[in-house]
Design a protein around this motif. Structure first.
Motif, PDB file in Angstrom:
ATOM      1  N   VAL A  38       0.809  -1.223   0.000  1.00 61.05           N
ATOM      2  CA  VAL A  38       0.000   0.000   0.000  1.00 61.05           C
ATOM      3  C   VAL A  38       0.843   1.274   0.000  1.00 61.05           C
ATOM      4  O   VAL A  38       0.328   2.345   0.267  1.00 61.05           O
ATOM      5  CB  VAL A  38      -0.952   0.051   1.214  1.00 61.05           C
ATOM      6  N   VAL A  39       2.135   1.179  -0.237  1.00 64.56           N
ATOM      7  CA  VAL A  39       2.985   2.366  -0.142  1.00 64.56           C
ATOM      8  C   VAL A  39       3.465   2.790  -1.526  1.00 64.56           C
ATOM      9  O   VAL A  39       3.800   1.969  -2.362  1.00 64.56           O
ATOM     10  CB  VAL A  39       4.186   2.137   0.807  1.00 64.56           C
ATOM     11  N   PHE A  40       3.482   4.101  -1.752  1.00 66.73           N
ATOM     12  CA  PHE A  40       3.827   4.678  -3.045  1.00 66.73           C
ATOM     13  C   PHE A  40       4.824   5.804  -2.843  1.00 66.73           C
ATOM     14  O   PHE A  40       4.997   6.300  -1.731  1.00 66.73           O
ATOM     15  CB  PHE A  40       2.572   5.258  -3.720  1.00 66.73           C
ATOM     16  N   ASP A  41       5.452   6.255  -3.945  1.00 66.39           N
ATOM     17  CA  ASP A  41       6.318   7.421  -3.817  1.00 66.39           C
ATOM     18  C   ASP A  41       5.965   8.562  -4.752  1.00 66.39           C
ATOM     19  O   ASP A  41       6.620   9.595  -4.728  1.00 66.39           O
ATOM     20  CB  ASP A  41       7.798   7.046  -3.938  1.00 66.39           C
ATOM     21  N   THR A  42       4.908   8.429  -5.560  1.00 64.14           N
ATOM     22  CA  THR A  42       4.497   9.524  -6.443  1.00 64.14           C
ATOM     23  C   THR A  42       2.980   9.565  -6.541  1.00 64.14           C
ATOM     24  O   THR A  42       2.339   8.532  -6.717  1.00 64.14           O
ATOM     25  CB  THR A  42       5.085   9.352  -7.862  1.00 64.14           C
TER      26      THR A  42
END
Length: 188
Positions: A38-42
Motif C-alpha cells: 500500500v505504499v507509493f512514492d508519487t
C-alpha cells in the motif's frame, strides 16, 4: 465607427480572469511507483505531482489523513517530499494537516523562490511566501522513530499569472469580427 467597434471588441477580448484556486483532495488522483502492498512514492492530481525525495520514503493512502507521508522502512531522520506542477509556476496557499505520527512535530516548507516557512499544529494552515514557485519541498524532522505526517488537502493556485479569456470576451470578439466583415463586404 464600425472599425472602432471592431477594435474595441478585440481589445476587450483580451480582458482576462485569473484561474481559481484548486483544492487537491489527495484521494482522487493517481498513485504511482508501488513500493509494497500500500505504499507509493508519487501521487498526481489536477496536474500537480507529489513525490518523495529519498528512496524508501513513501506515503500510504489513508494513513493519518488522506495521504500519510513517512520515512519508510529505515526510520531515518528527515523525510522530504516535493510538490510541483511539472515545471510550471503555481502558488501554494494552504495545507490541511490531519496529524503527526509521533505527536507534536513541524513541517519546514522551502519554495523554489528561496522562501522558507515552518508550519506546526493541525488543521488548515496558511502558507506564506510560496507564490509563483515551480516547486515546494516539505521536510519533517522528528528525530528518530517513525516520522510521518498525515495530510488531508492542499490548496494551490495552478497558474496565478496565466490569463484565461472570459466567455463574454470571446463572444464580443466574434461580434466585432462580424461587424468588421460586414463593413468590408459593404465597401466591395
Amino acid at each position: 465607427m464600425k472599425k472602432l467597434v471592431s477594435l474595441a471588441a478585440l481589445v476587450f477580448c483580451f480582458s482576462t480572469a485569473q484561474a481559481a484556486p484548486i483544492t487537491l483532495d489527495l484521494t482522487s488522483g493517481v498513485h504511482a511507483n508501488l513500493n509494497g502492498s500500500v505504499v507509493f512514492d508519487t501521487y498526481t492530481e489536477d496536474g500537480f505531482r507529489l513525490r518523495m525525495v529519498r528512496a524508501g520514503d513513501h506515503y500510504d493512502p489513508s494513513f493519518l489523513g488522506d495521504i500519510g507521508v513517512h520515512n519508510g522502512f529505515s526510520n531515518a531522520d528527515n523525510v522530504s517530499w516535493v510538490l510541483d506542477f511539472f515545471g510550471a509556476s503555481f502558488s501554494l496557499a494552504n495545507i490541511n494537516i490531519a496529524g503527526y505520527a509521533d505527536g507534536a512535530a513541524s513541517l519546514t516548507l522551502t519554495g523554489s523562490n528561496g522562501a522558507t516557512q515552518v508550519l506546526s499544529g493541525l488543521g488548515t494552515l496558511a502558507v506564506a511566501g510560496m507564490a509563483n514557485v515551480t516547486s515546494v519541498v516539505f521536510n519533517i524532522d522528528q528525530d528518530g522513530g517513525t516520522q510521518g505526517v498525515g495530510i488531508s488537502e492542499i490548496i494551490v493556485d495552478n497558474a496565478p499569472t496565466a490569463q484565461v479569456p472570459l466567455p463574454g470576451s470571446l463572444a464580443l470578439l466574434g461580434l466585432g469580427l462580424s461587424v468588421f466583415g460586414l463593413a468590408r463586404r459593404r465597401r466591395a
